[in-house]
Design an enzyme around this catalytic site. Structure first.
Site, PDB file in Angstrom:
ATOM      1  N   CYS A 188       0.635  -1.240  -0.158  1.00 38.40           N
ATOM      2  CA  CYS A 188      -0.237   0.055   0.042  1.00 38.40           C
ATOM      3  C   CYS A 188       0.859   1.261  -0.099  1.00 38.40           C
ATOM      4  O   CYS A 188       1.968   1.303   0.479  1.00 38.40           O
ATOM      5  CB  CYS A 188      -0.802   0.037   1.315  1.00 38.40           C
ATOM      6  SG  CYS A 188      -2.188   1.337   1.174  1.00 38.40           S
ATOM      7  N   ASP A 228       0.500   3.815   1.632  1.00 38.99           N
ATOM      8  CA  ASP A 228       0.221   4.514   3.033  1.00 38.99           C
ATOM      9  C   ASP A 228       1.677   4.730   3.566  1.00 38.99           C
ATOM     10  O   ASP A 228       2.593   3.859   3.471  1.00 38.99           O
ATOM     11  CB  ASP A 228      -0.450   3.326   3.870  1.00 38.99           C
ATOM     12  CG  ASP A 228      -0.763   4.158   5.121  1.00 38.99           C
ATOM     13  OD1 ASP A 228       0.062   4.484   6.137  1.00 38.99           O
ATOM     14  OD2 ASP A 228      -1.866   3.968   5.570  1.00 38.99           O
ATOM     15  N   ARG A 240       2.717   5.159   6.511  1.00 41.25           N
ATOM     16  CA  ARG A 240       3.178   4.092   7.478  1.00 41.25           C
ATOM     17  C   ARG A 240       3.852   2.756   7.352  1.00 41.25           C
ATOM     18  O   ARG A 240       3.774   1.903   8.180  1.00 41.25           O
ATOM     19  CB  ARG A 240       1.929   3.995   8.598  1.00 41.25           C
ATOM     20  CG  ARG A 240       1.594   5.425   9.149  1.00 41.25           C
ATOM     21  CD  ARG A 240       0.117   5.328   9.843  1.00 41.25           C
ATOM     22  NE  ARG A 240      -0.975   5.016   8.783  1.00 41.25           N
ATOM     23  CZ  ARG A 240      -2.080   4.747   8.979  1.00 41.25           C
ATOM     24  NH1 ARG A 240      -2.572   4.951  10.262  1.00 41.25           N
ATOM     25  NH2 ARG A 240      -2.842   4.447   8.080  1.00 41.25           N
ATOM     26  N   HIS A 279      -2.306  -4.177   4.868  1.00 41.06           N
ATOM     27  CA  HIS A 279      -2.039  -3.989   6.129  1.00 41.06           C
ATOM     28  C   HIS A 279      -3.458  -3.530   6.754  1.00 41.06           C
ATOM     29  O   HIS A 279      -4.472  -3.039   6.080  1.00 41.06           O
ATOM     30  CB  HIS A 279      -1.151  -2.373   6.380  1.00 41.06           C
ATOM     31  CG  HIS A 279      -1.740  -1.201   5.939  1.00 41.06           C
ATOM     32  ND1 HIS A 279      -2.222  -0.125   6.620  1.00 41.06           N
ATOM     33  CD2 HIS A 279      -1.783  -0.802   4.695  1.00 41.06           C
ATOM     34  CE1 HIS A 279      -2.638   0.692   5.876  1.00 41.06           C
ATOM     35  NE2 HIS A 279      -2.628   0.436   4.743  1.00 41.06           N
ATOM     36  N   CYS A 328      -6.320  -0.161   6.754  1.00 38.43           N
ATOM     37  CA  CYS A 328      -5.898   0.207   5.431  1.00 38.43           C
ATOM     38  C   CYS A 328      -7.097   1.462   5.026  1.00 38.43           C
ATOM     39  O   CYS A 328      -8.266   0.915   5.103  1.00 38.43           O
ATOM     40  CB  CYS A 328      -5.790  -0.718   4.220  1.00 38.43           C
ATOM     41  SG  CYS A 328      -5.541  -0.049   2.584  1.00 38.43           S
TER      42      CYS A 328
HETATM   43 CO    CO Z   1      -3.543   1.284   2.908  1.00 33.88          CO
END
Ligand code: CO
Length: 203
Positions: A40, A42, A44, A96, A99
């Site tokens: 992803c 993302d 993080r 994750h 998400c």
């Molecule tokens: Co995500």
């Protein structure tokens, strides 16, 4: 502008050279990663950092919701280069929990283009509606959808012609499905690994 990032970069480069004077010279000559990470976007979920790999050791493709859509030219180009040219030994699809892409896919709000991008996740939710509806807790339901999404993307990768052709010519290659937890920084293997055409293919 962004002086702190440039300063960080300078410090990082110097640290690398201090601990390994040949580091960048070696990387310039060749990259030989054994792994392709499909994760992803993302912020993080920083791929290299999570699995402790240096530049040159991990080929990375990231997008919203860690999707491997069979018609997406970006993902397919990465997959073909990784499999045919770099000859990675492992493709790891990493979802994750928590998400935002997965929850945005199914919360009913309209956001524009990303609603189209996330369409495959709505299909997965629809196909597993009975199992998901039986989970009372919303967070747990979304986390399960994150896992189901990883499972689908693993099947997409394993059934792709680039991967099927690699197996047909005897190239060692395994496709894995992991999910990462933001709360403890740990990855969990979802035991979806496929290493040959016998246990792969469109299902
Ligand atoms: Co995500």
């Amino acid at each position: 502008m962004l002086d702190h990032l440039k300063a960080n970069n300078l410090a990082w480069s110097r640290r690398k050279v201090a601990s390994d004077p040949d580091f960048f010279r070696r990387l310039v000559r060749q990259q030989t990663p054994e792994y392709l990470w499909i994760g992803c976007a993302d912020s993080r979920v920083p791929a290299n950092e999570i699995v402790g790999l240096d530049p040159g050791e991990l080929f990375v493709h990231r997008n919203v919701g860690n999707l491997a859509p069979p018609q997406d030219a970006n993902y397919l180009s990465v997959l073909q280069f990784a499999v045919d040219v770099l000859k990675v030994k492992h493709v790891i699809v990493v979802g994750h929990y928590g998400c935002g892409g997965v929850s945005a896919a199914v919360d009913g709000k309209r956001r524009g283009l990303v609603d189209h991008w996330l369409h495959p996740i709505r299909e997965i939710r629809h196909e597993h509606r009975a199992e998901l509806d039986a989970i009372a807790d919303e967070r747990a339901r979304l986390d399960r959808l994150c896992e189901l999404n990883v499972a689908r993307q693993v099947r997409n990768v394993a059934s792709d012609v680039f991967v099927q052709d690699a197996w047909a010519r005897g190239q060692p290659l395994c496709v894995h499905g992991w999910v990462y937890s933001l709360t403890d920084g740990l990855v969990r293997d979802l035991d979806l690994t496929v290493c040959g055409p016998g246990d792969a293919g469109p299902r």
